[in-house]
Scaffold this motif. Structure first.
Motif, PDB file in Angstrom:
ATOM      1  N   ASP A  37       0.833  -1.211   0.000  1.00 31.58           N
ATOM      2  CA  ASP A  37       0.000   0.000   0.000  1.00 31.58           C
ATOM      3  C   ASP A  37       0.868   1.262   0.000  1.00 31.58           C
ATOM      4  OD1 ASP A  37      -2.373  -1.398  -0.035  1.00 31.58           O
ATOM      5  OD2 ASP A  37      -2.558  -1.463   2.150  1.00 31.58           O
ATOM      6  N   ALA A  38       1.964   1.220   0.775  1.00 28.66           N
ATOM      7  CA  ALA A  38       2.869   2.375   0.812  1.00 28.66           C
ATOM      8  C   ALA A  38       3.511   2.611  -0.553  1.00 28.66           C
ATOM      9  CB  ALA A  38       3.943   2.161   1.874  1.00 28.66           C
ATOM     10  N   ALA A  39       3.863   1.516  -1.259  1.00 28.60           N
ATOM     11  CA  ALA A  39       4.459   1.651  -2.586  1.00 28.60           C
ATOM     12  C   ALA A  39       3.461   2.226  -3.584  1.00 28.60           C
ATOM     13  CB  ALA A  39       4.970   0.287  -3.065  1.00 28.60           C
ATOM     14  N   ILE A  40       2.201   1.791  -3.491  1.00 27.18           N
ATOM     15  CA  ILE A  40       1.172   2.315  -4.396  1.00 27.18           C
ATOM     16  C   ILE A  40       0.924   3.791  -4.122  1.00 27.18           C
ATOM     17  CG2 ILE A  40      -1.260   2.135  -5.010  1.00 27.18           C
ATOM     18  CD1 ILE A  40      -1.057  -0.869  -4.533  1.00 27.18           C
ATOM     19  N   ALA A  41       0.922   4.151  -2.837  1.00 29.46           N
ATOM     20  CA  ALA A  41       0.738   5.564  -2.488  1.00 29.46           C
ATOM     21  C   ALA A  41       1.887   6.414  -3.023  1.00 29.46           C
ATOM     22  CB  ALA A  41       0.628   5.709  -0.973  1.00 29.46           C
ATOM     23  N   GLU A  43       3.733   5.726  -5.680  1.00 31.44           N
ATOM     24  CA  GLU A  43       3.582   5.805  -7.136  1.00 31.44           C
ATOM     25  C   GLU A  43       2.496   6.809  -7.513  1.00 31.44           C
ATOM     26  OE1 GLU A  43       3.082   2.575 -10.717  1.00 31.44           O
ATOM     27  OE2 GLU A  43       1.595   2.576  -9.122  1.00 31.44           O
ATOM     28  N   SER A  44       1.382   6.795  -6.785  1.00 30.08           N
ATOM     29  CA  SER A  44       0.284   7.711  -7.092  1.00 30.08           C
ATOM     30  C   SER A  44       0.695   9.160  -6.860  1.00 30.08           C
ATOM     31  CB  SER A  44      -0.932   7.369  -6.224  1.00 30.08           C
ATOM     32  OG  SER A  44      -1.374   6.051  -6.469  1.00 30.08           O
ATOM     33  N   GLY A  51      -2.001   8.573 -13.389  1.00 25.81           N
ATOM     34  CA  GLY A  51      -1.793   7.135 -13.314  1.00 25.81           C
ATOM     35  C   GLY A  51      -2.832   6.377 -14.127  1.00 25.81           C
ATOM     36  N   GLU A  52      -2.511   5.166 -14.523  1.00 18.94           N
ATOM     37  CA  GLU A  52      -3.422   4.354 -15.306  1.00 18.94           C
ATOM     38  C   GLU A  52      -4.586   3.886 -14.431  1.00 18.94           C
ATOM     39  OE1 GLU A  52      -1.338   1.148 -17.059  1.00 18.94           O
ATOM     40  OE2 GLU A  52      -0.026   2.423 -18.270  1.00 18.94           O
ATOM     41  N   GLU A  53      -5.753   3.784 -15.041  1.00 17.93           N
ATOM     42  CA  GLU A  53      -6.931   3.328 -14.314  1.00 17.93           C
ATOM     43  C   GLU A  53      -6.796   1.848 -14.003  1.00 17.93           C
ATOM     44  OE1 GLU A  53     -11.786   3.065 -14.912  1.00 17.93           O
ATOM     45  OE2 GLU A  53     -10.491   4.026 -16.424  1.00 17.93           O
ATOM     46  N   GLU A  54      -7.146   1.468 -12.760  1.00 15.86           N
ATOM     47  CA  GLU A  54      -7.015   0.087 -12.329  1.00 15.86           C
ATOM     48  C   GLU A  54      -8.084  -0.773 -12.993  1.00 15.86           C
ATOM     49  OE1 GLU A  54      -7.345   0.115  -8.111  1.00 15.86           O
ATOM     50  OE2 GLU A  54      -5.205   0.463  -7.794  1.00 15.86           O
ATOM     51  N   LEU A  55      -7.650  -1.877 -13.584  1.00 15.15           N
ATOM     52  CA  LEU A  55      -8.607  -2.832 -14.138  1.00 15.15           C
ATOM     53  C   LEU A  55      -9.241  -3.656 -13.034  1.00 15.15           C
ATOM     54  CD1 LEU A  55      -6.608  -4.072 -17.263  1.00 15.15           C
ATOM     55  CD2 LEU A  55      -8.407  -2.335 -17.163  1.00 15.15           C
ATOM     56  N   PRO A 124       8.311  -4.016  -4.299  1.00 16.17           N
ATOM     57  CA  PRO A 124       6.843  -3.958  -4.336  1.00 16.17           C
ATOM     58  C   PRO A 124       6.343  -3.856  -5.765  1.00 16.17           C
ATOM     59  CG  PRO A 124       7.721  -2.473  -2.666  1.00 16.17           C
ATOM     60  CD  PRO A 124       8.891  -2.963  -3.458  1.00 16.17           C
ATOM     61  N   PRO A 125       5.132  -4.339  -6.035  1.00  8.63           N
ATOM     62  CA  PRO A 125       4.615  -4.363  -7.413  1.00  8.63           C
ATOM     63  C   PRO A 125       4.594  -3.003  -8.098  1.00  8.63           C
ATOM     64  CG  PRO A 125       3.227  -5.661  -5.960  1.00  8.63           C
ATOM     65  CD  PRO A 125       4.214  -4.977  -5.079  1.00  8.63           C
ATOM     66  N   ALA A 126       4.379  -1.924  -7.348  1.00 10.71           N
ATOM     67  CA  ALA A 126       4.260  -0.605  -7.968  1.00 10.71           C
ATOM     68  C   ALA A 126       5.586   0.103  -8.144  1.00 10.71           C
ATOM     69  CB  ALA A 126       3.328   0.278  -7.132  1.00 10.71           C
TER      70      ALA A 126
END
Length: 251
Positions: A37-41, A43-44, A51-55, A124-126
């Motif tokens: 979650d921290a990595a996604i935050a 990146e955002s 950012g790209e829309e999440e599928l 992390p994934p992001a």
């Protein structure tokens, strides 16, 4: 070992992998999702709102998606590890089924995950440039293949040296040769580091520790479960009839 026993061990290996994946899934959810979650935050925040829309929603990713990935991975590695167990049984020493299963799980954890991760640590994934993900994945799997091959070569070297040097000295020499060969391979292969500048080191460290912990839980659980199941296949308990005793008459 005949095909029926191999098939039985393969099925039990997949079941053991599934069973071991359950505590690994709980560990990944409780310990690993925070750093993700921290990595996604991060990146955002650095995407500037473009950012790209999440599928797939983040909620689905962290629950059903995580469960599917971990459980399928557990079944797959359980079957592969069971085949490795069939090959190792009786070839690495006079160990019982439980001990061989534990050694197989330990070797898999070290050779397939921990040693390659020292060269190409988990991110992390992001995190990372998506344009280089193919190259980084290829390098990581190349490191896994090299580590596994060098591990097998070290075992063969130890067995070859044992009659002349003794088991202890042969094991030390084979281990030293493995470490030296892996070090050379790690130096030769290109770096795969792709962490963006400014990413919090604490979040990255927590994610990598969580990744190691999840793999450790998975392989420890597999070694324990599969050892029990393999023992029941290879060392079945035969019921022996207990002779009845005729009571001695009391004078």
């Amino acid at each position: 070992m005949n095909s029926a026993i191999v098939r039985a061990l393969l099925v039990r290996g997949m079941l053991a992998g599934l069973g071991a994946a359950l505590p690994a899934l709980i560990f990944a959810y409780l310990v690993g999702e925070g750093p993700v979650d921290a990595a996604i935050a991060f990146e955002s925040a650095h995407a500037g709102g473009h950012g790209e829309e999440e599928l797939v929603s983040r909620t689905v990713q962290s629950t059903a998606g995580l469960a599917t990935g971990v459980l399928v991975f557990g079944v797959a590695i359980g079957g592969i590890a069971a085949l490795a167990f069939c090959f190792a049984l009786g070839r690495v020493g006079r160990f019982s089924a439980r001990a061989t299963a534990a050694l197989t799980a330990l070797a898999a954890f070290l050779l397939v995950y921990l040693v390659p991760m020292l060269k190409y640590p988990a991110n992390p994934p992001a995190v990372g440039n998506p344009d280089t993900i193919g190259k980084r994945t290829t390098l990581f799997f190349l490191m896994i293949v090299l580590t596994v091959l060098l591990g097998i070569a070290a075992v063969l070297l130890g067995r070859r040296l044992a009659p002349r040097w003794g088991n202890w000295n042969a094991s030390v020499a084979a281990g030293a040769a493995f470490v030296a060969a892996v070090t050379i391979a790690a130096v030769i292969l290109p770096s795969g580091e792709n962490t963006p500048h400014g990413f919090p080191a604490n979040d990255l460290w927590e994610f990598r520790l969580a990744s190691i912990g999840m793999q450790a839980v998975l392989w420890a659980g597999f070694g324990l479960l599969f050892g029990h199941l393999a023992e029941r296949v290879l060392e079945p308990r035969t019921a022996t009839a207990t002779p009845s005793r005729t009571p001695t008459p009391v004078a």
